[in-house]
Design a protein around this motif. Structure first.
Motif, PDB file in Angstrom:
ATOM      1  N   ASP A  80       0.821  -1.207   0.000  1.00  0.00           N
ATOM      2  CA  ASP A  80       0.000   0.000   0.000  1.00  0.00           C
ATOM      3  C   ASP A  80       0.857   1.260   0.000  1.00  0.00           C
ATOM      4  O   ASP A  80       0.518   2.253  -0.664  1.00  0.00           O
ATOM      5  N   SER A  81       1.970   1.234   0.729  1.00  0.00           N
ATOM      6  CA  SER A  81       2.866   2.400   0.731  1.00  0.00           C
ATOM      7  C   SER A  81       3.452   2.637  -0.653  1.00  0.00           C
ATOM      8  O   SER A  81       3.587   3.788  -1.099  1.00  0.00           O
ATOM      9  N   LEU A  84       0.762   4.313  -2.648  1.00  0.00           N
ATOM     10  CA  LEU A  84       0.594   5.707  -2.232  1.00  0.00           C
ATOM     11  C   LEU A  84       1.714   6.584  -2.778  1.00  0.00           C
ATOM     12  O   LEU A  84       1.495   7.745  -3.128  1.00  0.00           O
ATOM     13  N   ASP A  85       2.924   6.032  -2.872  1.00  0.00           N
ATOM     14  CA  ASP A  85       4.039   6.777  -3.465  1.00  0.00           C
ATOM     15  C   ASP A  85       3.859   6.948  -4.975  1.00  0.00           C
ATOM     16  O   ASP A  85       4.223   7.976  -5.549  1.00  0.00           O
ATOM     17  N   VAL A 183      -3.477  11.669   0.207  1.00  0.00           N
ATOM     18  CA  VAL A 183      -2.096  11.230   0.004  1.00  0.00           C
ATOM     19  C   VAL A 183      -1.097  12.154   0.692  1.00  0.00           C
ATOM     20  O   VAL A 183      -0.135  11.692   1.318  1.00  0.00           O
ATOM     21  N   SER A 186      -0.887  11.379   4.421  1.00  0.00           N
ATOM     22  CA  SER A 186      -0.185  10.122   4.680  1.00  0.00           C
ATOM     23  C   SER A 186       1.312  10.251   4.448  1.00  0.00           C
ATOM     24  O   SER A 186       2.126   9.682   5.180  1.00  0.00           O
ATOM     25  N   ALA A 187       1.681  11.018   3.439  1.00  0.00           N
ATOM     26  CA  ALA A 187       3.102  11.191   3.111  1.00  0.00           C
ATOM     27  C   ALA A 187       3.870  11.862   4.238  1.00  0.00           C
ATOM     28  O   ALA A 187       5.066  11.593   4.434  1.00  0.00           O
ATOM     29  N   HIS A 191       3.637   7.153   5.271  1.00  0.00           N
ATOM     30  CA  HIS A 191       2.673   6.111   4.893  1.00  0.00           C
ATOM     31  C   HIS A 191       2.637   4.986   5.931  1.00  0.00           C
ATOM     32  O   HIS A 191       2.772   5.245   7.126  1.00  0.00           O
ATOM     33  N   GLU A 202      -3.150  -0.596   8.932  1.00  0.00           N
ATOM     34  CA  GLU A 202      -3.999   0.576   8.774  1.00  0.00           C
ATOM     35  C   GLU A 202      -4.391   1.187  10.118  1.00  0.00           C
ATOM     36  O   GLU A 202      -4.627   2.399  10.219  1.00  0.00           O
ATOM     37  N   LEU A 205      -1.410   3.308  11.000  1.00  0.00           N
ATOM     38  CA  LEU A 205      -1.388   4.492  10.145  1.00  0.00           C
ATOM     39  C   LEU A 205      -2.345   5.552  10.661  1.00  0.00           C
ATOM     40  O   LEU A 205      -1.971   6.738  10.816  1.00  0.00           O
TER      41      LEU A 205
END
Length: 324
Positions: A80-81, A84-85, A183, A186-187, A191, A202, A205
């Protein structure tokens, strides 16, 4: 004459491991969501070294996904990270291959985050294939929630997605089987933590996001069918070991080793009672309940899904025809 491609607002991010039988339905649902949303989107599919037809299905599907095909199996948090990147959208909708969006779910989640600039995540109501609602949002784990679960009070004191007729609301955390993430937020915290190979990633997170001022929304108007448990692809005992290992990891990280140690016997007690009851009650597995007891009391022992992935990767490194 070339035409500029609009920057995506939403990135649909799908992670899959040997779930080809569900991936096509997942992508079909995304295609419908794109038409209903009428906003710029993209689709990313990360295949976690599947051995079935997942990569072919993803590449050939008319949704036009950008496919990232790994040659080594990694954990869900790392997957998932990575997405997201890679995502170009301001918002990324995290999905499993066994998640099937119901029409309009993405718009409901997006509207919720656009209305609330301090919300970093918005989670959907997860449904079983027969349409019954699954628990989708919970309070953060701690000694209080552990005690409530041991006393069978979890439905009223721990689960936050219950109740009917209630609209979008703040909750502690939502499941990442269908989770829209801002995003940029999260960044700022890097993440997901890859130490959570699967399960608990999650939760961690959303706890770390809350610690720096963000919050999560549960959006019951957004619905998603979740064929739960299919994306892990390992045996029951490995899943149990991985689950309790990461529950303990979370408690140590956010409450300290003393609280984590206090929670273990409390969490194990109901499973021990179930183990004893299963000796005389038909249709209950003594062995499965006992596995829970062992994994809770000794979270550093046993082989979980991480070890299964490591064994799979080691096998890939073997030369053709076996080891020399």
């Amino acid at each position: 004459m070339s035409h500029a491609v609009a920057t995506p607002l939403v990135s649909f991010c799908v992670v899959g491991t040997n779930g080809a039988e569900f991936l096509r339905s997942c992508l079909d649902a995304i295609a419908l969501e794109q038409r209903l949303l009428e906003r710029p989107t993209e689709v990313l599919v990360l295949d976690n070294a599947s051995t079935d037809d997942s990569v072919r299905i993803a590449r050939e599907h008319p949704v036009g996904a950008r496919v990232i095909s790994l040659d080594r199996r990694e954990g869900k948090a790392a997957n998932d990270s990575r997405l997201l990147d890679e995502a170009q959208g301001r918002f990324a909708l995290l999905l499993n291959e066994d998640s099937e969006l119901r029409a309009g779910a993405t718009k409901e989640l997006l509207d919720a985050l656009e209305r609330d600039p301090q919300a970093a995540c918005a989670g959907a109501a997860l449904l079983r294939p027969d349409g019954r609602q699954q628990p989708s949002a919970w309070r953060f784990p701690g000694f209080g929630t552990t005690l409530a679960q041991a006393l069978l009070l979890h439905k009223s004191l721990v689960v936050q997605s219950g109740g009917t007729g209630r609209g979008t609301r703040k909750v502690d955390w939502c499941q990442s089987a269908c989770l829209l993430v801002r995003v940029q937020a999260s960044a700022t915290i890097g993440h997901l933590d890859p130490e959570y190979f699967v399960y608990g990633d999650e939760v961690d997170l959303q706890r770390r996001l809350r610690d720096v001022g963000w919050h999560t929304l549960f959006v019951p108007a957004a619905q998603c069918i979740h064929h739960e448990g299919l994306s892990t692809g390992s045996g029951a005992r490995r899943r149990i070991v991985e689950l309790h290992r990461n529950q303990n990891r979370y408690l140590v990280a956010h409450h300290g080793p003393f609280v984590a140690a206090c929670c273990r016997p409390v969490a194990a007690a109901p499973y021990l009672l179930r183990t004893l009851a299963a000796v005389v009650l038909p249709g209950h597995s003594v062995r499965r309940y006992w596995w829970h007891v062992q994994a809770i009391l000794a979270p550093g022992r046993g082989e979980g899904i991480r070890e299964a992935a490591e064994a799979f990767n080691a096998q890939l490194e073997q030369p053709a025809g076996g080891s020399a």
